[in-house]
Design a protein around this motif. Sequence first.
Motif, PDB file in Angstrom:
ATOM      1  N   THR A  76       0.811  -1.221   0.000  1.00  0.00           N
ATOM      2  CA  THR A  76       0.000   0.000   0.000  1.00  0.00           C
ATOM      3  C   THR A  76       0.841   1.266   0.000  1.00  0.00           C
ATOM      4  O   THR A  76       0.367   2.327  -0.429  1.00  0.00           O
ATOM      5  N   GLU A 131      -9.292   1.148  -4.875  1.00  0.00           N
ATOM      6  CA  GLU A 131      -9.179   0.162  -3.798  1.00  0.00           C
ATOM      7  C   GLU A 131      -8.598   0.782  -2.541  1.00  0.00           C
ATOM      8  O   GLU A 131      -8.772   0.259  -1.434  1.00  0.00           O
ATOM      9  N   GLY A 132      -7.931   1.910  -2.692  1.00  0.00           N
ATOM     10  CA  GLY A 132      -7.354   2.579  -1.529  1.00  0.00           C
ATOM     11  C   GLY A 132      -8.391   3.090  -0.543  1.00  0.00           C
ATOM     12  O   GLY A 132      -8.057   3.478   0.573  1.00  0.00           O
ATOM     13  N   ILE A 161      -7.368  -1.878   3.199  1.00  0.00           N
ATOM     14  CA  ILE A 161      -6.209  -1.200   2.605  1.00  0.00           C
ATOM     15  C   ILE A 161      -5.748  -0.046   3.488  1.00  0.00           C
ATOM     16  O   ILE A 161      -4.539   0.169   3.689  1.00  0.00           O
ATOM     17  N   SER A 211      -2.053  -0.008   5.252  1.00  0.00           N
ATOM     18  CA  SER A 211      -1.084   1.066   5.005  1.00  0.00           C
ATOM     19  C   SER A 211      -0.459   1.542   6.316  1.00  0.00           C
ATOM     20  O   SER A 211       0.741   1.841   6.372  1.00  0.00           O
TER      21      SER A 211
END
Length: 811
Positions: free
Chosen positions: A703, A736-737, A742, A746
Amino acid sequence: MAIKISACTITKNEEKNLPSWLKCMQEVADEIIVVDTGSTDATVDIAQKAVGKVYHFKWINDFAAAKNYAIEQATGDWILFFDADETLTTASRKVLRHELEKFHKDKQTGCLLVRMLDVDTDNDNRVFNTGMLPRIFRHTPYIRYSGAIHEQVTNSKGNLKMIYAENLEFIHTGYSRSIVKLKTERNLPIMLSELEKATTDKDRRRLYPYLMDAYNTLGDHEKVLYYARECISNGHRMVGAPGHFYEIMSMSMYNAGKSSNEILETLEEAEKAFPDDPFFHFVRSMVMERDGDLIGSEKAAIQGLKLRQVIEEKIARGNGEPDTARGFVPYVYERLGKFSALKHDYKKAADYFLLALKYHKKQTDALQGLCRILTGVDDVELIQLLNSVYDREDGDYLVRSLMGLASNGVLAYYGKTVTDFKEAYVFMAGGRYDSGAVKLGRRFKQLAQLGVLSAHNMEKYPNDGYLDVLLGREYKEKLLNSNSSVGAVLNRLKDYRVRSELDKISFPTDKMPLVSIMIPTYNRPELFERTLMSAINQKYRNVEILVNDNSTNDETQTLMEKYRGIVNLHYFRNKEARTKAENFAPFEKQAKGQYLQWCMDDDLLGADKLSKMVPVLRDNPKISLVTSLRGIIDEHDEPTEQEKVISLPIPEGEDYGYYYGEDLAGQMLLTSKNLLGEPSAVLFRRQDLHHHYWQAEAKGYKTISDVAMWCELLEKGHCIVFKDPLSYYRRHGEQEGQRGEIILLSRLEWMQLITSYYEQGIFIKDRESYQKALMVLYNEYKNSFRDNEYLQQAENFAAYQEAMELITRLV
């Protein structure tokens, strides 16, 4: 094995230009192909004497068809396809074969962009414009011309790149005023016919730029303005001349005598769209001078010259930079010299006049202005100054221009090389008007005889003031009433006004490193096409564009069909790739560039991103990455969320800031913020990075792989950050972030990256800094994430919570 070079051209009534073209090509080519399309002058005879065989092609109003026929006759490895009014410069002829042998070794290179120098032979061979055009290409079945008029080189296979040949230049005389008008009168009916036959708006819009240029040549200003506006509103962009439509429109308005307010309003619009283009400042200067505002005119001219100095520096470094304002430069310097003389600043005036002559030595107003303010200067000093610009062969021009301004001694010095009827000017300068009259009388007789011969053989009597002077009224009336036969002698009278010399202009260049633009895409054809266009429209030309597509449908593959002719665009259908990593992996072998530019399929690159960043990276070995402050856009390409854009302090008045690698990487780790942008934002050298993004991750980070790469690059060097956004990160719901898993992953990876650098003693070198960096993550957890219901549903929330609680024990 030596390469074979084939030179091709198509001709029709090119007896004037063809000898120079043949001489040039005989020096550089192994094979010469001349295809005639119906000449009625001596073109075919000239070609046959030089090369033996001439091919014939029945003219069907299709330039591409004729050129493709010529290519089919060629047997060489490389094709030089220059028009009959185009010739390589002397310097280029000497290095051409060596350059082609170099490009021949790179099997991915298919076409060469060559710098063109537009020369006006009706204006003492003044260079009024430069540009880049594809004139040399590899001989393959896939590279051909398309388009009945304003034909373009296309590659149907789309597997080869286009390269800027920095050491090659050619001279083009076809846009001299007398010539281009004849060409336009020939081509306009073809374009109007194509417009009438067009069945789609796209086909009609394709013709608008050429119709605008045609009507501009013919002086039909209202139609020029109509088509220019149509081009702008439809988003047309000219390769190598991004501001072309505004340039033509503003000059057409000026020439049509439009009001100053109307012109200035258009210039403001143009300057907003193209703030780095000096052309509009030069037009503004002309408008203000017309209105009597000499102070405003001077200010605009100086600003234009400052912008153009940047362009000259880029050209000198080898950048393929358009230079559409070049024709203004001698005129601008001459006007600045005039303004300075009016203020009695004669030293500055002399400097300006001299600069005007350095750019175009036959800028007569500048020459005369210089000599006026140097009245009384010793003859030897004036001659030494003029010799820094002129050769003795320019004697006749200097004598004619300086009569009444320079002393007899100066005129006698330059008059020594004057011969033929031009000696009349020397006699007249010395006060010997009787001898001058005899010389001019003999010349008048020669011209009258030539004019009568031409008029007898003309199908239609031309509307030409020169011929009216040479032929008496009674003879002309008799001629017009007679049944004169059509002969081969056409417009001979005008030939004596054509000059053949060219200012010796060279553009020292350095290398333009190849940049690989890598675009992975998946099921986003609409957003992807916008991304692709931003890559295609880069002003920096030495790029290869690589697209890997693992979409689950064929929409993107179908879309790519219309881009097949772009030689430096390479599309790969990656159906077998089931994951993001598998779609990214092929880039490692596909990319040939020294510099790498990632571009995600929903982001945009600014048109001047690479043209600004490449020179900085190329000329500064201690810089390991270049980026810009981030621009954020929504799904409609509109700027958004500006308050969330992370910014860095840029010194006031500077275009970019310089940051030490250790300081910048340390700041990112201490704040857990990506200060440099996503992959699309950064340009870097391939050799400077070991852990690349080939698997859609770097160093195992999924990520924050971009941050991991930036930190690795900053271990090796420093960073430049441009203050204006040169790339645009798109925020939309499909990313998708935005998923909870996710977001939490990250933060775990930030913790891992911070700990890794602390343990290595790089960037974070003491325990206090390490604890401070971890507490940033913990405070975010405590204040925002711990009680967030959306994040609590993520599968990795428990692991994230455990890691954050661990921080309290570590600290």
